[in-house]
Enzyme design. Structure first.
Site, mmCIF file in Angstrom:
data_model
loop_
_atom_site.group_PDB
_atom_site.id
_atom_site.type_symbol
_atom_site.label_atom_id
_atom_site.label_comp_id
_atom_site.label_asym_id
_atom_site.label_seq_id
_atom_site.Cartn_x
_atom_site.Cartn_y
_atom_site.Cartn_z
ATOM 1 N N ARG A 27 0.827 -1.219 0.000
ATOM 2 C CA ARG A 27 0.000 0.000 0.000
ATOM 3 C C ARG A 27 0.860 1.267 0.000
ATOM 4 O O ARG A 27 0.492 2.270 0.608
ATOM 5 C CB ARG A 27 -0.929 0.036 1.212
ATOM 6 C CG ARG A 27 -1.874 -1.123 1.320
ATOM 7 C CD ARG A 27 -3.189 -0.804 0.606
ATOM 8 N NE ARG A 27 -4.212 -1.741 0.997
ATOM 9 C CZ ARG A 27 -5.356 -1.403 1.589
ATOM 10 N NH1 ARG A 27 -5.607 -0.152 1.857
ATOM 11 N NH2 ARG A 27 -6.226 -2.322 1.895
ATOM 12 N N ARG A 31 -3.020 7.205 1.084
ATOM 13 C CA ARG A 31 -3.474 8.424 1.765
ATOM 14 C C ARG A 31 -2.441 9.116 2.638
ATOM 15 O O ARG A 31 -2.606 10.277 2.988
ATOM 16 C CB ARG A 31 -4.718 8.099 2.607
ATOM 17 C CG ARG A 31 -5.950 7.930 1.770
ATOM 18 C CD ARG A 31 -7.070 7.302 2.557
ATOM 19 N NE ARG A 31 -6.718 5.951 2.949
ATOM 20 C CZ ARG A 31 -7.545 5.112 3.583
ATOM 21 N NH1 ARG A 31 -8.748 5.505 3.921
ATOM 22 N NH2 ARG A 31 -7.145 3.902 3.882
ATOM 23 N N ARG A 40 -6.250 12.223 -5.677
ATOM 24 C CA ARG A 40 -7.536 11.640 -5.281
ATOM 25 C C ARG A 40 -8.639 12.708 -5.256
ATOM 26 O O ARG A 40 -9.754 12.456 -5.700
ATOM 27 C CB ARG A 40 -7.385 11.016 -3.900
ATOM 28 C CG ARG A 40 -8.517 10.102 -3.495
ATOM 29 C CD ARG A 40 -8.191 9.560 -2.113
ATOM 30 N NE ARG A 40 -9.127 8.573 -1.643
ATOM 31 C CZ ARG A 40 -10.333 8.830 -1.184
ATOM 32 N NH1 ARG A 40 -10.775 10.083 -1.154
ATOM 33 N NH2 ARG A 40 -11.101 7.855 -0.753
ATOM 34 N N ASP A 77 -6.848 -2.489 -7.052
ATOM 35 C CA ASP A 77 -7.377 -3.050 -5.815
ATOM 36 C C ASP A 77 -7.670 -4.527 -6.023
ATOM 37 O O ASP A 77 -7.896 -4.962 -7.155
ATOM 38 C CB ASP A 77 -8.654 -2.320 -5.373
ATOM 39 C CG ASP A 77 -8.932 -2.569 -3.894
ATOM 40 O OD1 ASP A 77 -8.302 -1.902 -3.058
ATOM 41 O OD2 ASP A 77 -9.727 -3.465 -3.583
ATOM 42 N N TYR A 152 -15.107 -11.268 0.919
ATOM 43 C CA TYR A 152 -15.786 -10.010 0.574
ATOM 44 C C TYR A 152 -17.073 -10.267 -0.214
ATOM 45 O O TYR A 152 -18.081 -9.580 -0.029
ATOM 46 C CB TYR A 152 -14.853 -9.083 -0.217
ATOM 47 C CG TYR A 152 -13.781 -8.457 0.648
ATOM 48 C CD1 TYR A 152 -14.048 -7.312 1.389
ATOM 49 C CD2 TYR A 152 -12.516 -9.019 0.750
ATOM 50 C CE1 TYR A 152 -13.084 -6.736 2.201
ATOM 51 C CE2 TYR A 152 -11.531 -8.462 1.561
ATOM 52 C CZ TYR A 152 -11.826 -7.318 2.279
ATOM 53 O OH TYR A 152 -10.874 -6.762 3.090
HETATM 54 O O1 CP3 Z 1 -0.019 -1.632 -2.428
HETATM 55 C C1 CP3 Z 1 -0.320 -0.698 -3.186
HETATM 56 O O2 CP3 Z 1 0.068 0.478 -3.013
HETATM 57 C C2 CP3 Z 1 -1.119 -1.019 -4.429
HETATM 58 C C3 CP3 Z 1 -2.506 -0.759 -4.359
HETATM 59 C C4 CP3 Z 1 -3.385 -1.576 -3.422
HETATM 60 C C5 CP3 Z 1 -4.551 -1.034 -2.850
HETATM 61 N N1 CP3 Z 1 -5.238 -2.028 -2.211
HETATM 62 C C6 CP3 Z 1 -4.983 0.357 -2.970
HETATM 63 C C7 CP3 Z 1 -5.991 0.867 -2.023
HETATM 64 C C8 CP3 Z 1 -3.330 -2.918 -3.038
HETATM 65 C C9 CP3 Z 1 -2.252 -3.948 -3.289
HETATM 66 C C10 CP3 Z 1 -4.504 -3.181 -2.287
HETATM 67 C C11 CP3 Z 1 -4.833 -4.514 -1.758
HETATM 68 C C12 CP3 Z 1 -6.064 -4.679 -0.982
HETATM 69 N N2 CP3 Z 1 -7.264 -4.062 -1.150
HETATM 70 C C13 CP3 Z 1 -6.221 -5.625 0.032
HETATM 71 C C14 CP3 Z 1 -5.171 -6.622 0.459
HETATM 72 C C15 CP3 Z 1 -4.065 -6.017 1.248
HETATM 73 C C16 CP3 Z 1 -4.373 -5.769 2.649
HETATM 74 O O3 CP3 Z 1 -4.186 -4.597 3.078
HETATM 75 O O4 CP3 Z 1 -4.707 -6.704 3.387
HETATM 76 C C17 CP3 Z 1 -7.529 -5.523 0.533
HETATM 77 C C18 CP3 Z 1 -8.119 -6.330 1.661
HETATM 78 C C19 CP3 Z 1 -8.186 -4.534 -0.244
HETATM 79 C C20 CP3 Z 1 -9.607 -4.119 -0.160
HETATM 80 C C21 CP3 Z 1 -9.718 -2.716 0.235
HETATM 81 N N3 CP3 Z 1 -9.356 -1.649 -0.548
HETATM 82 C C22 CP3 Z 1 -10.192 -2.224 1.462
HETATM 83 C C23 CP3 Z 1 -10.647 -3.078 2.642
HETATM 84 C C24 CP3 Z 1 -10.122 -0.833 1.391
HETATM 85 C C25 CP3 Z 1 -10.668 0.162 2.376
HETATM 86 C C26 CP3 Z 1 -9.836 0.259 3.597
HETATM 87 C C27 CP3 Z 1 -9.182 1.603 3.640
HETATM 88 O O5 CP3 Z 1 -7.969 1.628 3.932
HETATM 89 O O6 CP3 Z 1 -9.892 2.602 3.423
HETATM 90 C C28 CP3 Z 1 -9.546 -0.500 0.157
HETATM 91 C C29 CP3 Z 1 -9.253 0.864 -0.327
HETATM 92 C C30 CP3 Z 1 -7.886 1.104 -0.862
HETATM 93 N N4 CP3 Z 1 -7.177 0.266 -1.678
HETATM 94 C C31 CP3 Z 1 -7.139 2.293 -0.662
HETATM 95 C C32 CP3 Z 1 -5.957 2.145 -1.399
HETATM 96 C C33 CP3 Z 1 -4.851 3.157 -1.570
HETATM 97 C C34 CP3 Z 1 -7.597 3.506 0.118
HETATM 98 C C35 CP3 Z 1 -8.453 4.267 -0.812
HETATM 99 C C36 CP3 Z 1 -8.547 5.743 -0.495
HETATM 100 O O7 CP3 Z 1 -9.411 6.087 0.307
HETATM 101 O O8 CP3 Z 1 -7.788 6.529 -1.101
#
Ligand code: CP3
Length: 346
Positions: A27, A31, A40, A77, A152
Site C-alpha cells: 500500500r 493516503r 484523489r 485493488d 468479501y
Molecule cells: O499496495 C499498493 O500500493 C497497491 C494498491 C493496493 C490497494 N489495495 C490500494 C488501495 C493494493 C495492493 C490493495 C490490496 C487490498 N485491497 C487488500 C489486500 C491487502 C491488505 O491490506 O490486506 C484488501 C483487503 C483490499 C480491499 C480494500 N481496498 C479495502 C478493505 C479498502 C478500504 C480500507 C481503507 O484503507 O480505506 C480499500 C481501499 C484502498 N485500496 C485504498 C488504497 C490506496 C484507500 C483508498 C482511499 O481512500 O484513497
C-alpha cells in the site's frame, strides 16, 4: 521480463542474497502521501483512480519518486476481480468496500473477454508505468487470492471473522469450491495479463488467511493458490510469484511455502524473523515484516525494529517490506528514515 533485468528485487526472487535488501511497502501509494491526496481529490474517488490508467500510473510512481523504492506496485485493488465477475463494488468513505453479497455462483460472469475488458484499465496502467520506471526497479502486479475475495463476496464487504464465507464453505463445500475455482480462473487470467502488460513479478494477497482450521486452510487457501501458480507458470514460464497468506499459523506458512509453488512468501508482523529466515528461508524467498505501527512511531523504535529484522535475515534471499499495509497516519519522513536506515546498513 527484459526492462527490469537487473532489478535487485528480481535478483532476490531468483534466489540471490542482496545487501542491503531491496525494499518496497504494501500500500505504498496512498493516503499518507499529500501528492496522492491531491490526485484523489482531483479524481473524486478511489475507484475512479483505479479505473483511469493515467491517474493509476501517476500515483503508482509517486512513492518511487519520493523514496526510491526498489519496486513499484501497480495502483489498483483486489476487488477489481469481483467487479470483473459481475459484482458491483463501491467504496464508502470511512466504511470501506461495499459489494452486493452473493449466495451462489449462478449470476457470476464466466466470459473471459468480459473479464479482460473490465480489468483492462490495470493493463493500460502497467503499460504506462513500465517505460517510466528505470531498469533497476521492478514493476509488480497483484491480485487477491480466491479465499480473501470470497470473504468479501459472501459478506458484501469486510468482516471481522469471515463468517459468511466460512458458513458457505462448511454448509455447501462443493458450491464453495466452485466459487473458489471460478475466482481462481479470473485471478490467474488477471495475473497472466499483468505479466503480459509489463509486470515483472506478481503478488497474491490472501489477507484473511488467518483463523482457519487446518483442513479449511488446505482447501480454501493452499489448493486454490497452487492452482493459480500452476496456471500462471504454464502460460508464463519462470513467472515470479510472491504469496501473502497473512497471519497464517507457523505450520500454515510452512505448508503454504512447500505446497503452493510460490517463489516468495510475505510474512506478517507477528511472525518471528528468526523462524522465517531458518524455516521458510530454506524453501522460499522471505519478504516482510516490519510492524506498520513501528513505522508510525519512527525514531529509535523504528531503528531497533529494522535492525532486528536485518540481523535475522543475514544470508537469506530477503525483500524488506511491512507485515501489512502502510497506515494512513504514517509520517512520510519516517518512510524516508526507513529507507536511509536500510541503505546505510552494510
Ligand atoms: O499496495 C499498493 O500500493 C497497491 C494498491 C493496493 C490497494 N489495495 C490500494 C488501495 C493494493 C495492493 C490493495 C490490496 C487490498 N485491497 C487488500 C489486500 C491487502 C491488505 O491490506 O490486506 C484488501 C483487503 C483490499 C480491499 C480494500 N481496498 C479495502 C478493505 C479498502 C478500504 C480500507 C481503507 O484503507 O480505506 C480499500 C481501499 C484502498 N485500496 C485504498 C488504497 C490506496 C484507500 C483508498 C482511499 O481512500 O484513497
Amino acid at each position: 521480463l527484459s526492462e527490469a533485468g537487473n532489478a535487485k528485487l528480481l535478483s532476490v526472487l531468483g534466489g540471490k542474497v542482496e545487501t542491503p535488501p531491496p525494499v518496497w511497502l504494501m500500500r505504498q501509494a496512498g493516503r499518507y502521501l499529500p501528492e496522492y491526496q491531491a490526485v484523489r481529490t482531483k479524481a473524486g474517488s478511489f475507484w475512479t483512480m483505479c479505473m483511469t490508467p493515467e491517474l493509476a500510473a501517476e500515483v503508482t510512481l509517486q512513492p518511487i519518486q519520493r523514496f526510491g523504492f526498489d519496486a513499484a506496485i501497480i495502483f489498483s485493488d483486489i476487488l477489481v476481480v469481483p467487479f470483473a465477475l459481475g459484482v458491483d463494488v463501491t467504496f464508502e468513505e470511512g466504511v470501506g468496500p461495499r459489494l452486493k453479497a452473493i449466495k451462489d455462483t449462478k449470476n457470476l460472469a464466466r466470459d473471459r473477454p468480459v473479464w479482460a475488458q473490465k480489468l483492462a484499465p490495470a493493463y493500460a496502467a502497467l503499460r504506462l508505468v513500465r517505460p517510466r520506471l528505470d531498469a533497476g526497479r521492478a514493476l509488480l502486479g497483484f491480485a487477491g487470492a480466491p479465499w480473501t475475495l470470497a470473504t468479501y463476496m459472501a459478506e458484501g464487504g469486510g468482516s471481522t471473522d469471515q463468517r459468511a464465507a466460512k458458513l458457505w464453505g462448511y454448509r455447501d463445500p462443493e458450491g464453495f469450491a466452485a466459487l473458489l475455482d471460478l475466482i481462481g480462473d479470473c485471478v490467474a487470467q488477471h495475473l497472466i495479463a499483468q505479466l503480459d502488460a509489463g509486470a515483472d513479478a506478481v503478488q497474491i494477497f490472501d489477507s484473511w488467511a488467518s483463523g482457519l482450521p487446518e483442513a479449511a486452510f488446505l482447501d480454501w487457501v493452499v489448493e486454490p493458490t497452487k492452482r493459480i501458480v500452476d496456471t500462471v507458470r504454464k502460460a508464463k514460464l519462470g513467472a515470479k510469484i510472491i504469496g501473502f497468506p497473512r497471519a497464517a499459523t507457523q505450520r500454515g506458512y510452512e505448508i503454504y511455502a512447500q505446497e503452493t509453488g510460490v517463489d516468495a512468501v510475505s510474512v506478517d508482523t507477528a511472525a518471528s524473523p528468526e523462524w522465517a529466515a531458518a524455516v521458510l528461508g530454506s524453501e522460499v524467498v522471505v519478504q516482510g515484516n516490519l510492524d506498520p505501527i513501528a513505522l508510525i512511531a519512527g525514531g529509535a523504535a523504528l531503528a531497533d525494529a529494522v535492525a532486528t529484522i536485518i540481523s535475522a535475515m543475514q544470508g537469506v534471499p530477503f525483500i524488506f517490506n511491512l507485515g501489512h499495509g502502510i497506515l494512513p497516519e504514517t509520517p512520510p519522513e519516517h518512510v524516508t528514515q526507513l529507507v536511509t536506515l536500510l541503505r546505510d546498513k552494510r
